[in-house]
Design a protein around this motif. Structure first.
Motif, short mmCIF file in Angstrom:
data_model
loop_
_atom_site.label_atom_id
_atom_site.label_comp_id
_atom_site.label_asym_id
_atom_site.label_seq_id
_atom_site.Cartn_x
_atom_site.Cartn_y
_atom_site.Cartn_z
N HIS A 153 32.08 -90.03 12.54
CA HIS A 153 31.53 -91.30 12.10
C HIS A 153 30.22 -91.62 12.79
CE1 HIS A 153 35.43 -92.61 10.07
NE2 HIS A 153 35.80 -91.78 10.64
N PRO A 154 29.57 -92.72 11.99
CA PRO A 154 29.99 -93.26 10.74
C PRO A 154 29.76 -92.30 9.53
CG PRO A 154 27.65 -94.06 11.49
CD PRO A 154 28.28 -93.31 12.52
N ILE A 155 30.67 -92.74 8.55
CA ILE A 155 30.64 -91.96 7.33
C ILE A 155 29.64 -92.59 6.52
CG2 ILE A 155 31.70 -91.17 5.36
CD1 ILE A 155 34.36 -90.79 6.93
N LYS A 156 28.45 -92.09 6.03
CA LYS A 156 27.57 -92.67 5.10
C LYS A 156 27.64 -92.56 3.75
CE LYS A 156 23.74 -92.62 8.54
NZ LYS A 156 22.39 -92.24 9.06
N ILE A 255 47.65 -95.01 0.32
CA ILE A 255 47.11 -95.10 -1.08
C ILE A 255 45.53 -94.83 -1.04
CG2 ILE A 255 48.64 -96.39 -2.43
CD1 ILE A 255 47.04 -98.60 -1.82
N GLY A 256 45.02 -94.98 0.12
CA GLY A 256 43.59 -95.06 0.47
C GLY A 256 43.22 -94.75 1.84
N VAL A 257 41.99 -94.28 1.94
CA VAL A 257 41.29 -94.32 3.38
C VAL A 257 40.19 -95.01 3.72
CG1 VAL A 257 40.27 -92.48 4.82
CG2 VAL A 257 42.11 -91.77 3.21
N PRO A 258 40.19 -95.93 4.84
CA PRO A 258 39.05 -96.71 5.01
C PRO A 258 37.97 -95.79 5.44
CG PRO A 258 41.32 -97.62 6.02
CD PRO A 258 41.37 -96.33 5.35
N VAL A 259 36.86 -95.63 5.15
CA VAL A 259 35.81 -94.59 5.58
C VAL A 259 34.73 -95.13 6.50
CG1 VAL A 259 36.09 -93.45 3.40
CG2 VAL A 259 34.47 -95.10 3.48
N VAL A 260 34.56 -96.36 6.44
CA VAL A 260 33.55 -97.11 7.54
C VAL A 260 33.88 -98.59 7.55
CG1 VAL A 260 31.88 -97.80 5.40
CG2 VAL A 260 31.17 -97.41 7.71
N THR A 261 33.78 -98.93 8.63
CA THR A 261 33.89 -100.53 9.11
C THR A 261 32.26 -100.92 9.12
OG1 THR A 261 33.37 -100.35 11.57
CG2 THR A 261 35.67 -99.84 10.46
N ASP A 262 32.38 -102.51 8.84
CA ASP A 262 30.97 -103.03 8.85
C ASP A 262 30.44 -103.04 10.24
OD1 ASP A 262 33.06 -104.85 10.09
OD2 ASP A 262 32.32 -106.84 8.96
N TYR A 263 31.25 -103.00 11.19
CA TYR A 263 30.55 -102.84 12.69
C TYR A 263 29.89 -101.51 12.64
CZ TYR A 263 30.59 -102.18 17.91
OH TYR A 263 30.01 -101.92 19.07
N GLU A 264 29.82 -100.38 11.89
CA GLU A 264 29.33 -99.35 11.69
C GLU A 264 28.11 -99.58 10.86
OE1 GLU A 264 32.54 -95.65 12.34
OE2 GLU A 264 32.83 -97.19 10.76
N ILE A 265 28.09 -100.42 9.77
CA ILE A 265 27.29 -100.76 8.85
C ILE A 265 26.14 -101.47 9.49
CG2 ILE A 265 26.56 -101.90 6.59
CD1 ILE A 265 29.38 -101.13 5.76
N PHE A 436 21.84 -100.96 12.50
CA PHE A 436 21.88 -100.89 10.99
C PHE A 436 22.16 -99.49 10.79
CE2 PHE A 436 20.31 -105.09 11.05
CZ PHE A 436 21.02 -105.88 10.26
N ILE A 437 23.20 -99.27 9.76
CA ILE A 437 23.51 -97.77 9.47
C ILE A 437 22.11 -96.92 8.99
CG2 ILE A 437 24.03 -98.19 6.82
CD1 ILE A 437 26.74 -96.16 7.92
N ASP A 438 21.16 -97.84 8.46
CA ASP A 438 20.13 -97.08 7.73
C ASP A 438 18.73 -97.28 8.93
OD1 ASP A 438 19.46 -99.77 7.55
OD2 ASP A 438 19.26 -99.66 5.36
N GLY A 439 18.98 -97.79 9.99
CA GLY A 439 17.98 -97.92 10.98
C GLY A 439 16.90 -98.95 10.73
N ILE A 440 17.17 -99.63 9.65
CA ILE A 440 15.88 -100.73 9.40
C ILE A 440 16.28 -101.88 10.32
CG2 ILE A 440 15.17 -102.58 7.51
CD1 ILE A 440 15.79 -100.10 5.58
N VAL A 441 15.18 -102.31 10.94
CA VAL A 441 15.31 -103.52 11.91
C VAL A 441 14.97 -104.91 11.10
CG1 VAL A 441 14.05 -104.68 13.80
CG2 VAL A 441 14.48 -102.07 13.63
#
Length: 464
Positions: A153-156, A255-265, A436-441
């Motif tokens: 993680h984080p899963i992008k 029924i599903g899998v959480p793949v990422v939290t907003d803390y990671e985004i 941020f998950i994409d590294g943009i400031v």
């Protein structure tokens, strides 16, 4: 220091922050210059949606913090975010747990137009993105693994892109759910998808198109939070972004899998706010400060002693009149852990933050971030100046009211000054944010420069 001095200093600080002309237009300084007295309106009705992050309202009620302020509050669950907003606008509700984007969009005139303000930010983090079991199995080969064999993680969204591309090649739309067009969930889901090269689509309200699906590779639509798991299970959507406990519910129902939290985004991102009409705040200034005091105390209680009160909070929230989900489901994320794939439970102590890190302070820069995403995806069709962003933020987010409430709690010995921002130097803008998950400031003082950094999204000079 006398209370009048405390409040006048807060009002003065607000005037300096946004300019005398803007303050005069708002009428804020005059409305809040008087000494705090008894609440002008004692009986209040507040609305909420069945989500974990409505907790400050429930705790302020259950722990008697509203009553301490002379406020007698009724709390009512609402069917969806539009019904909730309409209730505040038409006066059926005196205030409500709101999506951070709702007061901003309403004041801007996107959707229902109304002057809504917020003196209190309710929390940081608290959301996740979940995909169906079928989609998860297709994503897994694209995800790096740790030494123990579990996903790294984080899963992008890079891992989802080949899946979406295949669906599109086969002529099948890739449908995903979010809770409201101006919700954090919409912008977080779009942010995550776009960071992985998946276009989430544009809005074009000036052309009468508010679907948000122009040029979309993943088609996003609205589903109320409690209905997310059932909609996923029915196959209507392949994934969704929602607040807790509805990601963990998917795990428990298998029924599903959480793949990422907003803390990671976006680490420590602002989430909900408490919204009231500007007219309410001006008509009932004492009531407004007192309800803000009660909510601050509730947030402090939720985070104090390293979350020691969270098990009690989970028990309260599990009751049918509040969130109404099983204790174990709510506790799975609210007590410092988060379960991704079934059995893959990890420590995430800041998944829900209610007070620390100045979580409750209504920063202008938080409001501006939402506006940048509205512009990025076309909800704001045309370029706006940096001053336009800051001026609108100052109309909606009201740190002057928050400061007055906080200073009074300090004066009463109910809080310490070091628990709050330094009000003498605070300008309402966080330092540039890097996580941020994409590294943009993100720098709230330079919204247009920020918008132009994204590979996917509208940029300066562009209009659909």
């Amino acid at each position: 220091m006398q209370w009048t001095q405390v409040y006048r200093r807060a009002a003065s600080g607000f005037v300096k922050a946004i300019g005398a002309a803007a303050a005069l237009a708002l009428g804020s300084a005059a409305a809040f210059s008087a000494e705090l007295g008894y609440p002008e309106k004692e009986e209040l009705t507040f609305g909420f949606i069945k989500l974990t992050d409505m907790a400050p309202i429930a705790i302020a009620y259950e722990k008697g913090f509203f009553e301490d302020e002379g406020l007698y509050v009724t709390i009512e669950a609402q069917a969806n975010w539009k019904v909730l907003l309409d209730g505040v606008i038409d006066g059926r509700l005196d205030g409500a747990h709101m999506l951070a984007g709702q007061p901003i969009a309403a004041t801007m005139g996107f959707g229902t137009e109304a002057e809504i303000i917020t003196p209190f930010s309710m929390d940081l983090n608290g959301n996740g993105i979940t995909v169906s079991n079928e989609i998860w199995q297709q994503m897994k080969p694209n995800i790096p693994k740790m030494e123990n064999g579990l996903p790294q993680h984080p899963i992008k969204a890079d891992a989802l892109k080949p899946v979406v591309d295949k669906y599109r090649a086969d002529g099948r739309p890739f449908n995903m759910g979010m809770v409201f067009p101006v919700s954090t969930h919409n912008y977080e889901l779009r942010y995550w998808l776009a960071a992985g090269g998946i276009h989430p689509g544009y809005y074009a309200p000036h052309k009468g198109d508010i679907s948000g699906q122009i040029d979309a590779e993943a088609l996003l639509s609205v589903t109320p939070p409690p209905q997310m798991p059932a909609t996923l299970e029915a196959g209507t959507i392949y994934g969704y972004c929602v607040g807790e406990p509805w990601n963990q519910q998917a795990v428990f129902k298998d029924i599903g899998v959480p793949v990422v939290t907003d803390y990671e985004i976006w680490k420590d991102n602002p989430e909900k706010v408490f919204g009231i009409t500007r007219a309410f705040a001006e008509k009932y200034p004492n009531t407004t400060i007192r309800l803000t005091r009660a909510l601050i105390r509730a947030a402090m209680w939720l985070d104090e002693n390293n979350n020691a009160n969270r098990p009690e909070a989970v028990e309260i929230l599990s009751r049918s009149e509040y969130v109404g989900a099983d204790y174990e489901v709510i506790a799975n994320s609210m007590t410092g852990t988060f379960e991704y794939e079934k059995g893959d439970k990890r420590s995430v102590p800041d998944f829900n933050v209610f007070f620390r890190y100045n979580a409750t302070y209504p920063y202008y820069s938080d409001a501006i971030w939402y506006l940048t995403q509205m512009r990025r995806w076309g909800q704001i069709p045309e370029d706006k100046s940096d001053d336009w962003y800051s001026d609108l933020a100052a109309r909606v987010y009201r740190p002057d009211i928050y400061e007055a409430a906080a200073r009074s709690l300090i004066a009463d010995g109910l809080a310490a000054a070091e628990q709050f921002p330094d009000f003498e130097s605070e300008d309402g803008y966080r330092e540039p944010q890097t996580h941020f998950i994409d590294g943009i400031v993100y720098n709230g003082h330079k919204p247009n420069e920020y918008i132009d950094k994204f590979p996917i999204g509208l940029k300066s000079g562009q209009k659909l």
